[in-house]
Design an enzyme around this catalytic site. Structure first.
Site, PDB file in Angstrom:
ATOM      1  N   CYS A 136     -11.093  17.537   6.226  1.00  0.00           N
ATOM      2  CA  CYS A 136      -9.718  17.035   6.244  1.00  0.00           C
ATOM      3  C   CYS A 136      -9.230  16.667   4.849  1.00  0.00           C
ATOM      4  CB  CYS A 136      -9.596  15.823   7.174  1.00  0.00           C
ATOM      5  SG  CYS A 136     -10.636  14.423   6.705  1.00  0.00           S
ATOM      6  N   ASN A 137     -10.161  16.405   3.918  1.00  0.00           N
ATOM      7  CA  ASN A 137      -9.771  15.980   2.574  1.00  0.00           C
ATOM      8  C   ASN A 137      -9.921  17.047   1.505  1.00  0.00           C
ATOM      9  OD1 ASN A 137      -8.887  13.383   3.096  1.00  0.00           O
ATOM     10  ND2 ASN A 137     -10.943  12.528   2.987  1.00  0.00           N
ATOM     11  N   ARG A 138     -10.543  18.203   1.836  1.00  0.00           N
ATOM     12  CA  ARG A 138     -10.790  19.198   0.796  1.00  0.00           C
ATOM     13  C   ARG A 138     -10.994  20.582   1.399  1.00  0.00           C
ATOM     14  NH1 ARG A 138     -13.848  17.130  -2.615  1.00  0.00           N
ATOM     15  NH2 ARG A 138     -13.870  15.047  -1.710  1.00  0.00           N
ATOM     16  N   GLN A 170     -19.483  10.562   6.146  1.00  0.00           N
ATOM     17  CA  GLN A 170     -19.207  11.776   6.919  1.00  0.00           C
ATOM     18  C   GLN A 170     -19.315  13.039   6.072  1.00  0.00           C
ATOM     19  OE1 GLN A 170     -15.519  11.678   9.035  1.00  0.00           O
ATOM     20  NE2 GLN A 170     -16.091  13.337  10.398  1.00  0.00           N
ATOM     21  N   GLN A 224     -21.147  16.807   6.578  1.00  0.00           N
ATOM     22  CA  GLN A 224     -20.409  18.072   6.472  1.00  0.00           C
ATOM     23  C   GLN A 224     -21.089  19.030   5.489  1.00  0.00           C
ATOM     24  OE1 GLN A 224     -16.827  15.999   5.516  1.00  0.00           O
ATOM     25  NE2 GLN A 224     -15.947  16.222   7.561  1.00  0.00           N
ATOM     26  N   ALA A 226     -11.748  13.119  21.235  1.00  0.00           N
ATOM     27  CA  ALA A 226     -12.952  12.291  21.321  1.00  0.00           C
ATOM     28  C   ALA A 226     -14.121  12.913  20.564  1.00  0.00           C
ATOM     29  CB  ALA A 226     -13.333  12.076  22.784  1.00  0.00           C
ATOM     30  N   MET A 228     -14.834  11.973  14.635  1.00  0.00           N
ATOM     31  CA  MET A 228     -13.897  11.051  13.985  1.00  0.00           C
ATOM     32  C   MET A 228     -13.208  10.160  15.007  1.00  0.00           C
ATOM     33  SD  MET A 228     -12.317  13.465  10.959  1.00  0.00           S
ATOM     34  CE  MET A 228     -11.456  12.137  10.146  1.00  0.00           C
TER      35      MET A 228
END
Length: 528
Positions: free
Chosen positions: A126-128, A192, A196, A268, A271
């Site tokens: 989600c960030n990269r 997290q 990943q 669910a 995250m």
């Protein structure tokens, strides 16, 4: 964050350096062609001709590269990372480039089919969205990857270049180690990202997609990430994206009504589960969870006894949203779940909780459209808005990052020593093969002179062992001077100098042979 190789500092720039490997080399951007889409209908027969022409062009380019092999002898294969992150690009751009985990093998296959890319890996969160490659040629390889990213996302290369960062060799490796350690995360030390990075390796092992350099680099990054978390207190008090999302929601709600606000979670997964965990930590007693199936919700309910969890199926999502004050979204949906029209159709909420329904979207691609904030009684916050939560304690975060850099430097040296040792492997193999051919030829002459009738098995074996022993002892010294694995004081420069000397003495021509072998494999793959 500490370290000169952070994505923020490196955005849109190349690190400079003079060594051919082991440090970054300055290199201008190459404008990628073909970033814009063309309109119009393509005839089937024309499409076949175009495909054949494209394949022929690829083969011609590779053959030309082979002819010019001498020019690239000094360049060597480079490890590179090309990507964008929360530090360099807005969420709307990141979501266009996001690659779902189940599509990583396909992306790797497409990348390694490019003319000048040997190995590849994709890290998309989600960030990269970062692509790690081993490139036969730095300029050509980077141009091909940027082209691929442009075609995949529909974003012109010129626009991509404003947000992409690029790092080479040791800088690229250090960046991955920092990412794995949580130093490049929006939330310092979050755990997290390490999971990943592990998933990239696991996915690559299952699909057979990772090459030996990328595979080893990611495994060493995992080691670095674990060591940083075990040997420093970087994770003490660290928050995840999910906990930052809960914290943000609490900041936006009236303090007196934080615990009475009606909470809804959509999704669910991992995250989403963490969202529930942090709602409990804040003292919330009830949350409604919308999910495709009830099994995951039951598993969360079984694990977390301190909160009432109410399950609603996906078909009741909008009804559940109508009864919620705060809506957390964390799904893998490729399309928006909430648009302006959906938000307008929802009933107003109590002024006691601020009179504004909060949508906290921690999904990439996004689940809630930015246009929802245009509705008078609704506000949307996405992962980029979490920066507000993590601005505190900057000094403490920098100090922890500096402690972690010592460990990362140690692991970086270990990886580079391993990679340096690969430089001389082809020469070692060729030299031994050369010596074995001479031994076998001279042994055969000797045995013919003695005559088969004059030798028994024991005598023949003794002569063979004698010849092997002589060769091994003669090769011992030269081969020792071709090894550079960090176990002695010999530098890489000394080892490479020895390698070049042996190549000249025995006319091995190893470097050119290795490069030509790689190019030949690429040509054969393109032809097939």
């Amino acid at each position: 964050m500490a370290g000169a190789t952070s994505a923020t500092a490196a955005a849109g720039a190349f690190a400079a350096g003079a060594k051919a490997r082991g440090s970054s080399a300055a290199c201008p951007w190459v404008v990628a062609a073909g970033g814009r889409r063309r309109s119009g209908v393509v005839r089937c027969d024309a499409g076949g001709d175009a495909q054949a022409a494209s394949k022929l062009a690829s083969i011609t380019a590779l053959e030309q590269f082979k002819i010019s092999a001498d020019r690239y002898m000094k360049e060597k294969s480079s490890i590179a990372v090309i990507g964008l992150s929360v530090h360099t690009a807005p969420v709307d751009m990141r979501e266009k480039l996001a690659v779902a985990e189940e599509l990583w093998p396909r992306a790797i296959s497409e990348l390694t089919s490019l003319n000048h890319i040997e190995e590849a890996a994709v890290l998309s969160t989600c960030n990269r969205m970062e692509i790690y490659v081993v490139a036969l040629s730095w300029n050509r390889g980077i141009r091909e990857v940027v082209d691929w990213m442009s075609k995949k996302s529909g974003i012109p290369a010129s626009e991509l270049r404003e947000h992409l960062f690029m790092l080479r060799d040791s800088d690229a490796t250090r960046h991955l180690f920092e990412v794995s350690a949580g130093l490049d995360s929006l939330v310092l030390g979050e755990g997290q990202i390490l999971a990943q990075v592990k998933q990239v390796v696991r996915n690559g092992q299952n699909s057979g997609g990772l090459g030996k350099n990328i595979d080893r680099m990611f495994k060493d990054a995992i080691t670095a990430g674990k060591r940083v978390r075990c040997e420093t207190n970087i994770s003490a008090g660290a928050v995840s994206v999910s906990s930052a999302a809960v914290e943000l929601a609490m900041m936006k709600l009236p303090k007196s009504e934080c615990l009475s606000a009606r909470m809804l979670l959509i999704g669910a997964g991992k995250m989403g589960k963490l969202v529930v965990k942090h709602l409990i930590a804040k003292g919330c007693k009830k949350v409604v969870v919308v999910n495709r199936s009830v099994e995951r919700v039951d598993a969360i309910r079984e694990e977390m006894k301190d909160i009432e969890i109410v399950y609603r199926p996906l078909t009741e999502m909008y009804e559940a949203a109508a009864e919620a004050d705060v809506v957390f979204t964390s799904t893998a949906s490729e399309s928006l779940l909430f648009t302006k029209e959906h938000a307008e159709a929802l009933p107003p909420i109590s002024l006691a909780v601020g009179g504004v329904r909060l949508f906290v979207d921690i999904s990439v691609p996004r689940n809630v459209g930015a246009c929802v904030s245009e509705v008078e009684h609704a506000r949307v916050y996405n992962v980029d808005d979490l920066k507000e939560v993590v601005e505190a304690n900057k000094e403490d975060r920098v100090r922890k990052a500096m402690e972690a850099q010592t460990i990362i430097t140690q692991e970086l040296k270990r990886f580079e020593a391993w990679r340096d040792s690969l430089e001389t492997v082809p020469t070692i193999k060729k030299l031994r093969s050369y010596a074995d051919r001479i031994r076998a030829s001279e042994l055969e002459k000797c045995l013919q002179k003695i005559g088969e009738d004059n030798l028994n098995k024991k005598m023949r074996r003794s002569i063979e062992e004698l010849s092997t022993g002589i060769v091994n002892k003669l090769l011992h010294g030269p081969l020792q001077h071709l090894r550079c694995d960090g176990s002695d004081s010999r530098t890489l420069d000394e080892t490479l100098e020895n390698m070049h000397a042996l190549n000249r003495m025995f006319n091995l021509d190893t470097e050119k042979a290795v490069l030509e072998q790689k190019i030949k494999a690429k040509v054969e793959k393109t032809q097939s």
